[in-house]
Scaffold this active site. Structure first.
Site, PDB file in Angstrom:
ATOM      1  N   ASP A  12      29.659  39.126  39.906  1.00  0.00           N
ATOM      2  CA  ASP A  12      28.695  38.017  39.929  1.00  0.00           C
ATOM      3  C   ASP A  12      29.437  36.820  40.515  1.00  0.00           C
ATOM      4  O   ASP A  12      30.656  36.863  40.732  1.00  0.00           O
ATOM      5  CB  ASP A  12      28.217  37.716  38.497  1.00  0.00           C
ATOM      6  CG  ASP A  12      27.224  36.551  38.448  1.00  0.00           C
ATOM      7  OD1 ASP A  12      26.338  36.479  39.315  1.00  0.00           O
ATOM      8  OD2 ASP A  12      27.335  35.698  37.538  1.00  0.00           O
ATOM      9  N   SER A  13      28.705  35.720  40.700  1.00  0.00           N
ATOM     10  CA  SER A  13      29.362  34.507  41.183  1.00  0.00           C
ATOM     11  C   SER A  13      30.235  33.879  40.088  1.00  0.00           C
ATOM     12  O   SER A  13      31.150  33.122  40.386  1.00  0.00           O
ATOM     13  CB  SER A  13      28.304  33.498  41.622  1.00  0.00           C
ATOM     14  OG  SER A  13      27.401  33.258  40.560  1.00  0.00           O
ATOM     15  N   TYR A  44      26.167  30.640  44.077  1.00  0.00           N
ATOM     16  CA  TYR A  44      25.660  31.462  45.174  1.00  0.00           C
ATOM     17  C   TYR A  44      24.250  31.019  45.568  1.00  0.00           C
ATOM     18  O   TYR A  44      23.857  31.152  46.715  1.00  0.00           O
ATOM     19  CB  TYR A  44      25.619  32.931  44.749  1.00  0.00           C
ATOM     20  CG  TYR A  44      26.902  33.696  44.956  1.00  0.00           C
ATOM     21  CD1 TYR A  44      28.102  33.048  45.243  1.00  0.00           C
ATOM     22  CD2 TYR A  44      26.910  35.088  44.871  1.00  0.00           C
ATOM     23  CE1 TYR A  44      29.263  33.764  45.433  1.00  0.00           C
ATOM     24  CE2 TYR A  44      28.067  35.820  45.063  1.00  0.00           C
ATOM     25  CZ  TYR A  44      29.248  35.160  45.341  1.00  0.00           C
ATOM     26  OH  TYR A  44      30.401  35.881  45.531  1.00  0.00           O
ATOM     27  N   GLY A  45      23.514  30.510  44.584  1.00  0.00           N
ATOM     28  CA  GLY A  45      22.128  30.110  44.845  1.00  0.00           C
ATOM     29  C   GLY A  45      21.998  29.023  45.899  1.00  0.00           C
ATOM     30  O   GLY A  45      20.929  28.818  46.462  1.00  0.00           O
ATOM     31  N   CYS A  75      24.167  40.157  39.802  1.00  0.00           N
ATOM     32  CA  CYS A  75      23.732  38.863  40.338  1.00  0.00           C
ATOM     33  C   CYS A  75      22.416  39.087  41.070  1.00  0.00           C
ATOM     34  O   CYS A  75      22.353  39.901  42.009  1.00  0.00           O
ATOM     35  CB  CYS A  75      24.806  38.333  41.291  1.00  0.00           C
ATOM     36  SG  CYS A  75      24.337  36.766  42.066  1.00  0.00           S
ATOM     37  N   ASN A  76      21.385  38.385  40.640  1.00  0.00           N
ATOM     38  CA  ASN A  76      20.074  38.528  41.278  1.00  0.00           C
ATOM     39  C   ASN A  76      20.111  38.047  42.727  1.00  0.00           C
ATOM     40  O   ASN A  76      19.480  38.619  43.604  1.00  0.00           O
ATOM     41  CB  ASN A  76      19.039  37.698  40.522  1.00  0.00           C
ATOM     42  CG  ASN A  76      18.710  38.275  39.162  1.00  0.00           C
ATOM     43  OD1 ASN A  76      17.725  38.977  39.004  1.00  0.00           O
ATOM     44  ND2 ASN A  76      19.537  37.998  38.170  1.00  0.00           N
ATOM     45  N   THR A  77      20.864  36.956  42.957  1.00  0.00           N
ATOM     46  CA  THR A  77      20.917  36.364  44.289  1.00  0.00           C
ATOM     47  C   THR A  77      21.467  37.373  45.299  1.00  0.00           C
ATOM     48  O   THR A  77      20.905  37.558  46.375  1.00  0.00           O
ATOM     49  CB  THR A  77      21.799  35.098  44.255  1.00  0.00           C
ATOM     50  OG1 THR A  77      21.367  34.286  43.157  1.00  0.00           O
ATOM     51  CG2 THR A  77      21.697  34.303  45.529  1.00  0.00           C
ATOM     52  N   GLU A 156      28.136  27.665  33.222  1.00  0.00           N
ATOM     53  CA  GLU A 156      29.526  27.960  33.601  1.00  0.00           C
ATOM     54  C   GLU A 156      30.500  27.145  32.761  1.00  0.00           C
ATOM     55  O   GLU A 156      31.588  27.590  32.438  1.00  0.00           O
ATOM     56  CB  GLU A 156      29.773  27.624  35.078  1.00  0.00           C
ATOM     57  CG  GLU A 156      29.362  28.669  36.069  1.00  0.00           C
ATOM     58  CD  GLU A 156      30.077  30.012  35.956  1.00  0.00           C
ATOM     59  OE1 GLU A 156      31.320  30.040  35.890  1.00  0.00           O
ATOM     60  OE2 GLU A 156      29.379  31.038  35.937  1.00  0.00           O
ATOM     61  N   CYS A 188      18.029  35.280  36.652  1.00  0.00           N
ATOM     62  CA  CYS A 188      19.375  34.814  36.983  1.00  0.00           C
ATOM     63  C   CYS A 188      20.223  35.242  35.790  1.00  0.00           C
ATOM     64  O   CYS A 188      19.843  34.993  34.637  1.00  0.00           O
ATOM     65  CB  CYS A 188      19.391  33.299  37.148  1.00  0.00           C
ATOM     66  SG  CYS A 188      21.065  32.615  37.236  1.00  0.00           S
ATOM     67  N   THR A 189      21.359  35.895  36.059  1.00  0.00           N
ATOM     68  CA  THR A 189      22.128  36.488  34.959  1.00  0.00           C
ATOM     69  C   THR A 189      22.762  35.445  34.036  1.00  0.00           C
ATOM     70  O   THR A 189      23.252  35.782  32.960  1.00  0.00           O
ATOM     71  CB  THR A 189      23.212  37.442  35.504  1.00  0.00           C
ATOM     72  OG1 THR A 189      23.959  36.763  36.526  1.00  0.00           O
ATOM     73  CG2 THR A 189      22.594  38.697  36.067  1.00  0.00           C
ATOM     74  N   HIS A 190      22.759  34.179  34.446  1.00  0.00           N
ATOM     75  CA  HIS A 190      23.269  33.130  33.556  1.00  0.00           C
ATOM     76  C   HIS A 190      22.272  32.821  32.423  1.00  0.00           C
ATOM     77  O   HIS A 190      22.662  32.363  31.348  1.00  0.00           O
ATOM     78  CB  HIS A 190      23.545  31.838  34.337  1.00  0.00           C
ATOM     79  CG  HIS A 190      24.797  31.878  35.162  1.00  0.00           C
ATOM     80  ND1 HIS A 190      24.912  32.606  36.326  1.00  0.00           N
ATOM     81  CD2 HIS A 190      26.005  31.267  34.979  1.00  0.00           C
ATOM     82  CE1 HIS A 190      26.126  32.452  36.825  1.00  0.00           C
ATOM     83  NE2 HIS A 190      26.810  31.644  36.030  1.00  0.00           N
TER      84      HIS A 190
HETATM   85  N1  DGL Z   1      23.985  34.493  38.269  1.00  0.00           N
HETATM   86  C1  DGL Z   1      23.506  34.520  39.593  1.00  0.00           C
HETATM   87  C2  DGL Z   1      22.174  35.261  39.727  1.00  0.00           C
HETATM   88  O1  DGL Z   1      21.841  36.098  38.916  1.00  0.00           O
HETATM   89  C3  DGL Z   1      23.447  33.245  40.387  1.00  0.00           C
HETATM   90  C4  DGL Z   1      24.153  32.020  39.992  1.00  0.00           C
HETATM   91  C5  DGL Z   1      24.641  31.214  41.203  1.00  0.00           C
HETATM   92  O2  DGL Z   1      23.839  30.427  41.767  1.00  0.00           O
HETATM   93  O3  DGL Z   1      25.784  31.426  41.579  1.00  0.00           O
HETATM   94  O4  DGL Z   1      21.457  35.035  40.674  1.00  0.00           O
END
Ligand code: DGL
Length: 272
Positions: A12-13, A44-45, A75-77, A156, A188-190
């Protein structure tokens, strides 16, 4: 009799992917995992599609050099940019992404009014992958998307219970609640790390879907189908953590979010 003892790669990011790792650990505590958090380049977004594709190939190459038997995109992105199917392949190793039909059907199973919220990064929303999967099953479903941009940085930092996080969460959720959604996908995994705050704001009227659980089940199936699951299940597997940014801050937030699972964290140069 020990089956395939090679590790599973997951990335993931940042710390977000730990929400999937903890589900994988519940289902398959005997497997070894190598986790990469690209914390030097988060979020990453806010990147371009080309940047995401190049970062994720660098990470997948790194994981393949460490002989990972399967790669999980937590990571969804990244999944939105890379996969159009439930899983792909990287030099012979299966690749599973967190956006898949498992989480889509989970959302369809619980909705009564067919108005579903998709809460992820702007890039995940723009990829349209949730919508395409959903349309393939039921084109009458209405999706309402909302970006979660500034929350990623707060999570984060480990600010999962702060008033700022709550205020921001409330602001992001309001437009989707006005649309009368009864189901919300944490895309989003966060976000699963602030699930309590989210549920409190949306009330019991909205069911939350965390794609991590269904993705963990899909990973187990892919391991079995490819005959690469570990057969010897008597011992706990090992987890290694690599980050491109500061290992101490990843460790601190990681331990806050998932406890002692995050032990030693090393800084890595992805080209090594
Ligand atoms: N956790 C990431 C996701 O699931 C993205 C977070 C980011 O923007 O880096 O998309």
């Amino acid at each position: 009799m020990s089956g395939d003892t090679r590790p599973i790669g997951i990335f993931d990011s940042g710390v977000g992917g730990l929400s999937l790792l903890r589900e994988l650990d519940v289902l398959m505590p005997y497997e070894d995992f190598i986790y990469v958090g690209d914390t030097a380049r988060i979020p990453y977004g806010a990147k371009t599609e080309q940047q995401i594709i190049s970062y994720s190939h660098e990470i997948m190459d790194f994981l393949r050099r460490r002989d990972c038997k399967m790669i999980i995109i937590a990571c969804n992105t990244v999944t939105g940019m890379l996969t159009e199917r439930d899983h792909l392949e990287c030099e012979g190793a299966p690749v599973v992404g967190i956006i898949n039909y498992g989480c889509i059907t989970a959302a369809l199973y619980v909705t009564y009014n067919f108005r579903i919220g998709i809460w992820g990064t702007q890039l995940t929303i723009d990829s349209g992958l949730y919508k395409r999967y959903m349309d393939n099953i039921d084109p009458t479903v209405r999706l309402f998307a909302q970006p979660c941009t500034d929350l990623v940085a707060l999570i984060e930092q480990g600010a999962i219970g702060s008033p700022d996080t709550r205020d921001l969460t409330e602001n992001y959720l309001r437009p989707m609640l006005r649309e009368d959604i009864d189901t919300l996908v944490l895309a989003c995994t966060h976000l699963p790390f602030i699930r309590g705050i989210i549920q409190d704001i949306v009330t019991a009227a909205v069911t939350l879907i965390d794609p991590a659980r269904r993705t963990a089940v899909l990973c187990m199936k892919v391991l079995t189908d490819n005959r690469i699951a570990r057969a010897d299940r008597c011992e706990l597997g090992r987890k290694q953590f690599y980050v491109t940014g500061d290992p101490d801050s990843f460790k601190e937030t990681g331990r806050l979010l998932v406890g002692r699972m995050v032990d030693r964290v090393e800084k890595v140069d992805l080209s090594s």
